[in-house]
Write a protein that holds these residues in place. Structure first.
Motif, mmCIF file in Angstrom:
data_model
loop_
_atom_site.group_PDB
_atom_site.id
_atom_site.type_symbol
_atom_site.label_atom_id
_atom_site.label_comp_id
_atom_site.label_asym_id
_atom_site.label_seq_id
_atom_site.Cartn_x
_atom_site.Cartn_y
_atom_site.Cartn_z
ATOM 1 N N ASP A 4 0.963 -1.074 -0.073
ATOM 2 C CA ASP A 4 -0.002 0.037 0.184
ATOM 3 C C ASP A 4 0.811 1.177 -0.065
ATOM 4 O O ASP A 4 1.887 1.185 0.427
ATOM 5 C CB ASP A 4 -0.657 -0.055 1.136
ATOM 6 C CG ASP A 4 -1.805 -1.126 1.260
ATOM 7 O OD1 ASP A 4 -1.466 -2.244 1.648
ATOM 8 O OD2 ASP A 4 -2.888 -0.524 0.959
ATOM 9 N N THR A 5 0.418 2.273 -0.467
ATOM 10 C CA THR A 5 1.226 3.491 -0.577
ATOM 11 C C THR A 5 0.281 4.518 0.396
ATOM 12 O O THR A 5 -0.895 4.409 0.648
ATOM 13 C CB THR A 5 1.150 4.144 -2.074
ATOM 14 O OG1 THR A 5 0.055 4.142 -2.435
ATOM 15 C CG2 THR A 5 2.083 3.233 -2.927
ATOM 16 N N ILE A 6 0.897 5.746 0.522
ATOM 17 C CA ILE A 6 0.168 6.661 1.586
ATOM 18 C C ILE A 6 -0.686 7.182 0.865
ATOM 19 O O ILE A 6 -0.340 7.795 -0.654
ATOM 20 C CB ILE A 6 1.516 7.678 1.880
ATOM 21 C CG1 ILE A 6 2.454 7.082 2.575
ATOM 22 C CG2 ILE A 6 0.748 8.858 2.712
ATOM 23 C CD1 ILE A 6 3.872 7.725 3.193
ATOM 24 N N LEU A 57 8.313 14.277 6.782
ATOM 25 C CA LEU A 57 7.537 13.195 7.554
ATOM 26 C C LEU A 57 7.766 12.115 6.299
ATOM 27 O O LEU A 57 7.112 12.311 5.419
ATOM 28 C CB LEU A 57 6.400 13.668 7.870
ATOM 29 C CG LEU A 57 5.476 12.268 8.480
ATOM 30 C CD1 LEU A 57 6.216 11.965 9.898
ATOM 31 C CD2 LEU A 57 4.193 12.828 8.742
ATOM 32 N N HIS A 58 8.481 10.960 6.876
ATOM 33 C CA HIS A 58 8.372 10.011 5.999
ATOM 34 C C HIS A 58 8.711 8.682 6.832
ATOM 35 O O HIS A 58 8.994 8.782 8.131
ATOM 36 C CB HIS A 58 9.446 10.170 5.028
ATOM 37 C CG HIS A 58 10.868 10.350 5.626
ATOM 38 N ND1 HIS A 58 11.437 11.381 6.036
ATOM 39 C CD2 HIS A 58 11.790 9.295 5.924
ATOM 40 C CE1 HIS A 58 12.553 11.272 6.643
ATOM 41 N NE2 HIS A 58 13.007 10.239 6.396
ATOM 42 N N ALA A 59 8.348 7.464 6.083
ATOM 43 C CA ALA A 59 8.597 5.984 6.990
ATOM 44 C C ALA A 59 10.165 5.998 6.710
ATOM 45 O O ALA A 59 10.844 6.485 5.833
ATOM 46 C CB ALA A 59 8.089 5.060 6.149
ATOM 47 N N GLU A 60 10.870 5.469 7.898
ATOM 48 C CA GLU A 60 12.412 5.183 7.768
ATOM 49 C C GLU A 60 12.677 4.264 6.848
ATOM 50 O O GLU A 60 13.979 4.266 6.321
ATOM 51 C CB GLU A 60 12.851 4.917 9.404
ATOM 52 C CG GLU A 60 12.427 5.955 10.318
ATOM 53 C CD GLU A 60 13.363 7.042 10.232
ATOM 54 O OE1 GLU A 60 14.488 6.967 9.507
ATOM 55 O OE2 GLU A 60 12.989 8.193 10.900
ATOM 56 N N GLY A 61 11.869 3.422 6.333
ATOM 57 C CA GLY A 61 12.211 2.420 5.390
ATOM 58 C C GLY A 61 10.880 1.753 4.464
ATOM 59 O O GLY A 61 9.909 2.643 4.714
ATOM 60 N N GLU A 62 11.137 1.070 3.878
ATOM 61 C CA GLU A 62 10.011 0.066 3.330
ATOM 62 C C GLU A 62 8.876 -0.105 4.348
ATOM 63 O O GLU A 62 9.511 -0.716 5.396
ATOM 64 C CB GLU A 62 10.370 -0.815 2.391
ATOM 65 C CG GLU A 62 10.863 -0.502 1.063
ATOM 66 C CD GLU A 62 11.084 -1.836 0.170
ATOM 67 O OE1 GLU A 62 10.468 -1.575 -0.703
ATOM 68 O OE2 GLU A 62 11.736 -2.735 0.601
ATOM 69 N N TYR A 63 7.623 -0.160 3.960
ATOM 70 C CA TYR A 63 6.836 -0.472 4.919
ATOM 71 C C TYR A 63 5.447 -1.177 4.116
ATOM 72 O O TYR A 63 5.204 -0.604 2.922
ATOM 73 C CB TYR A 63 6.121 0.589 6.186
ATOM 74 C CG TYR A 63 5.439 1.629 5.187
ATOM 75 C CD1 TYR A 63 3.909 1.637 5.413
ATOM 76 C CD2 TYR A 63 5.949 2.817 4.651
ATOM 77 C CE1 TYR A 63 3.188 2.725 5.070
ATOM 78 C CE2 TYR A 63 5.050 3.695 4.361
ATOM 79 C CZ TYR A 63 3.761 3.562 4.342
ATOM 80 O OH TYR A 63 2.697 4.724 3.655
ATOM 81 N N GLU A 64 4.759 -1.807 5.011
ATOM 82 C CA GLU A 64 3.779 -2.645 4.126
ATOM 83 C C GLU A 64 2.288 -2.449 4.989
ATOM 84 O O GLU A 64 2.496 -2.836 6.455
ATOM 85 C CB GLU A 64 4.051 -4.102 3.947
ATOM 86 C CG GLU A 64 2.731 -4.641 3.411
ATOM 87 C CD GLU A 64 3.291 -6.372 3.009
ATOM 88 O OE1 GLU A 64 2.157 -7.003 2.594
ATOM 89 O OE2 GLU A 64 4.485 -6.523 3.234
ATOM 90 N N ILE A 65 1.253 -2.403 4.694
ATOM 91 C CA ILE A 65 0.038 -2.679 5.448
ATOM 92 C C ILE A 65 -0.567 -3.937 5.118
ATOM 93 O O ILE A 65 -0.605 -4.227 3.847
ATOM 94 C CB ILE A 65 -1.152 -1.536 4.997
ATOM 95 C CG1 ILE A 65 -0.520 -0.141 5.442
ATOM 96 C CG2 ILE A 65 -2.254 -1.801 6.039
ATOM 97 C CD1 ILE A 65 -1.377 1.020 4.736
ATOM 98 N N ILE A 66 -0.558 -4.831 6.208
ATOM 99 C CA ILE A 66 -1.026 -6.007 6.002
ATOM 100 C C ILE A 66 -2.369 -6.230 6.188
ATOM 101 O O ILE A 66 -3.109 -6.008 7.256
ATOM 102 C CB ILE A 66 -0.465 -6.981 6.898
ATOM 103 C CG1 ILE A 66 1.175 -7.113 6.496
ATOM 104 C CG2 ILE A 66 -1.102 -8.607 6.699
ATOM 105 C CD1 ILE A 66 1.928 -8.200 7.420
#
Length: 726
Positions: A4-6, A57-66
């Motif tokens: 997912d993306t922001i 403001l950003h995520a420190e690395g890759e992230y995913e919404i499960i």
């Protein structure tokens, strides 16, 4: 792999009402007006949109919404099969373990993206939003992994997350491997131990901020925050926790080249981490209370308050004329001349304008606190006049009035008000590093109950707490644990001999210092009559020893006995001549603190005192650190003994077989709840384990007596249950 993306402008589709709506509606934390929620949330989203657009403001690395069961299971299987350790962080609507609701779970391992698993996000009407699993789906998948002892769980303040999962899902985390908050406290007890400050200091080299976008939402529970936005927060927490974990592992290692870090690892791995399970059980069980007794106590204390207030008013009435002339007091009392003794401003006017007291403190020239009151009391006592005695009586009544009000608001009325209806008990939180020496403290952000500072001189308040039906309270209290620690670390043979042969330590000290027989320094003669002179000698020795351990000066000791500071200093000097090894250990500890900036306990726990390295020994910071140095070793070592005793009891299989439960730890005291049919064995388990652990650490006999009662500090039932020992 799809991710997912922001999407800050996501549309949310209601999928129907379920139990979460009714649960949220009745929560106090959520009884915020919808208008305020919407306005605050809109403002927060606007700020976040700007921060995201600017890249700040950003995520420190890759992230995913499960969002699906299949992906969650695949994700967890990857941890089990490939890595064996992961960060888990639960997100909830608040800090109330027994009433708040789980909203989502954050997961992280560096070889996978950070994951956020939402399952209870809602709109502002508490209607679940679309595209998330149910809590039941997530629970069903996660339970086997939580129960997998081979899977190492890492977290910051893991006890809270474990309690939430245990209470809500009935499953505790099987392998609580690393708590970065505890690790930070072991490595440096003097710094901030929040995740953000640690990450910014050690990972970003101080270039980051201690704040995050979660602060923008004020008191809004996280279930109201859109999933796509909250996922950034969750992802970052997992990433940061892992980074701090990797940093701490460099120092907290069994194979570290430095011995002091190997000892710190022992404290972390063998003392602090095992205590998490112990404290969690204590906190979840809570303590039963006597509500009817608390009501009776409330009536008694309110009546006493009224009596003390009337006595204060009678004294103040003598100054009516001067109150009438005081414009400030007349304005504050609205012309009634009735002083509100809870108002520092009114009391200050009364003391310094009406009574015309002279200031006794440069820092607080118009102070009304307890320390200031005591100084005024001492001055009046020295005057020795009838008016001075009347004023002392007024001060005593005033202080008791204030004390009664504090006891009512903090304990007597407060304790029943915070009883959890679901558990029928009162809950607190035990902080393993509540004191920088490693000693426990007790507090709770929800109930505000502190079981460690219930005043011992008001035993009636402790009697509010009771054993559950079918159980009794069994207390074990280490006797003279701190003098025993001092005798061990100093190697003083006379002190150790007292404990080895069961003699009165203070009488032995009195005998050596005063140069009289041991029997002439005891409180009682062999026939049981009081030995006044012996009691005085014994009491002075106890005061001197405690003064050395707690860095009380000659002035304070002299005042205790209505003697001069010179008299007390001579007593201290004579004491050191008679017990040179105590003087030597004090100097040795102070030298260590000056050379290394820290001192250590018997287990290797550090108490960092960097101000001991200030060259100017007249600097107040150096002097304060100097006062703490020896006591830090003694108090910290005593804490080590108590903590290891608690762990040993908890790990004894008989503890659970007997259905025993530790409830409260207060300094050198441990209180357990034991079924009536197992009182004798439970009491033996408690006292014998405490003795055994203490002896193993300081090689001296330990004295621990069991005290059995229905209520805390209630009537002793020892003769009913421990007759076999007599």
């Amino acid at each position: 792999m799809s991710r997912d993306t922001i999407n800050l402008n996501m549309s949310r589709e209601s999928v129907g009402m379920d139990d979460i709506s009714s649960r949220l509606t009745h929560k106090k934390v959520c009884n915020i007006s919808l208008k305020r929620n919407q306005n605050t949330l809109a403002k927060g989203l606007a700020v976040i949109s700007e921060l995201v657009a600017s890249g700040r403001l950003h995520a420190e690395g890759e992230y995913e919404i499960i969002r699906t069961p299949e992906r969650l299971k695949e994700f967890m299987d990857t941890y089990v099969n490939g890595y064996g350790e992961y960060v888990l962080d639960v997100e909830s609507t608040g800090l109330d373990v027994y009433n708040d609701i789980l909203v989502g779970i954050c997961l992280y391992n560096p070889d996978l993206p950070s994951a956020y698993v939402p399952f209870n996000h809602t709109d502002l009407q508490n209607v679940r939003v679309a595209d998330q699993m149910t809590e039941e789906q997530v629970k069903e998948i996660m339970l086997p992994y939580l129960a997998n002892g081979d899977l190492k769980c890492i977290n910051h303040n893991i006890k809270f997350d474990d309690k939430m999962l245990t209470f809500n899902w009935g499953q505790r985390i099987a392998n609580v491997w690393w708590d970065t908050q505890i690790g930070a406290q072991v490595l440096n007890e003097n710094e901030k131990h929040g995740l953000k400050p640690l990450y910014n200091k050690y990972i970003l080299n101080g270039e980051g901020s201690d704040e995050d976008f979660g602060d923008l939402f004020e008191d809004i529970p996280c279930n109201y925050i859109p999933i796509d936005i909250f996922a950034i927060y969750g992802a970052n927490d997992g990433f940061k926790t892992w980074a701090v974990y990797q940093f701490q592992k460099q120092f907290l290692r069994e194979d570290h080249t430095r011995a002091d870090f190997r000892k710190l690892y022992y404290v972390f791995r063998e003392v602090e981490m095992p205590l998490i399970d112990v404290c969690m059980d204590m906190e979840l069980r809570g303590v039963a209370i006597r509500e009817d007794y608390a009501k009776e106590l409330s009536v008694e204390f309110n009546k006493e308050m009224e009596e003390k207030e009337a006595l204060c008013d009678a004294y103040v009435a003598k100054f009516d004329k001067y109150i009438e002339e005081n414009a400030t007091l007349m304005r504050l009392t609205k012309g009634t001349k009735k002083i509100n003794y809870n108002s520092p401003q009114q009391v200050a006017c009364l003391f310094y304008d009406v009574f015309q007291l002279k200031s006794v403190s440069r820092k607080e020239p118009r102070g009304t606190g307890d320390k200031i009151i005591q100084l005024h009391r001492n001055k009046a006592k020295k005057a020795g006049t009838k008016k001075g005695q009347e004023f002392i009586e007024f001060l005593d009544n005033y202080q008791r009035y204030k004390e009664c009000g504090k006891l009512l608001g903090t304990y007597i009325d407060k304790i029943p008000a915070v009883k959890c209806e679901k558990t029928n008990a009162v809950h607190t939180t035990f902080n393993q590093y509540g004191a920088k020496t490693g000693r426990f403290s007790s507090s709770d952000k929800v109930t505000k109950i502190n079981l460690q500072n219930i005043p011992s001189h008001e035993k009636r308040i402790r009697k509010i707490f009771r054993a559950r039906d079918g159980y009794k309270l069994v207390g074990g209290d280490f006797s003279q644990i701190e003098p025993r620690v001092l005798s061990f670390i100093s190697g003083d043979e006379a002190m150790q001999d007292a404990y080895i042969h069961g003699k009165d330590l203070y009488a032995i000290m009195g005998s050596k210092v005063y140069g009289v027989p041991y029997e002439d320094c005891r409180e009682f003669y062999p026939d049981g009559t009081v030995n006044a002179e012996g009691k005085h000698r014994r009491t002075t020795m106890k005061s001197v020893l405690l003064g050395i351990m707690y860095e009380r000066g000659a002035k304070a000791i002299g005042e205790q006995f209505d003697k001069s500071a010179d008299w007390a200093q001579q007593l201290i000097d004579d004491f050191y001549k008679s017990f040179p090894k105590i003087q030597q250990i004090r100097l040795k500890v102070e030298k260590m603190a000056e050379e290394y900036g820290y001192v250590t306990t018997i287990c290797g726990r550090k108490r960092r005192l960097p101000d001991m390295q200030i060259p100017d020994h007249d600097d107040y910071r150096y002097q304060e650190a100097h006062r703490q140095s020896l006591n830090a070793v003694i108090q910290g070592s005593s804490a080590d003994i108590m903590k290891l005793a608690m762990i040993a009891i908890y790990r004894d299989p008989r503890y659970k077989e007997l259905d025993c439960h530790m409830l409260i730890t207060v300094h050198d005291e441990l209180i357990m709840e034991v079924p009536e049919e197992h009182i004798k064995e439970g009491a033996d388990l408690l006292t014998e384990t405490m003795k055994k652990v203490g002896h193993s650490l300081i090689n001296l006999p330990m004295s621990v007596d069991a005290e059995i009662s229905d209520v805390w500090y209630g009537e002793s039932l020892n003769t009913d249950y421990l007759e076999e020992d007599e």
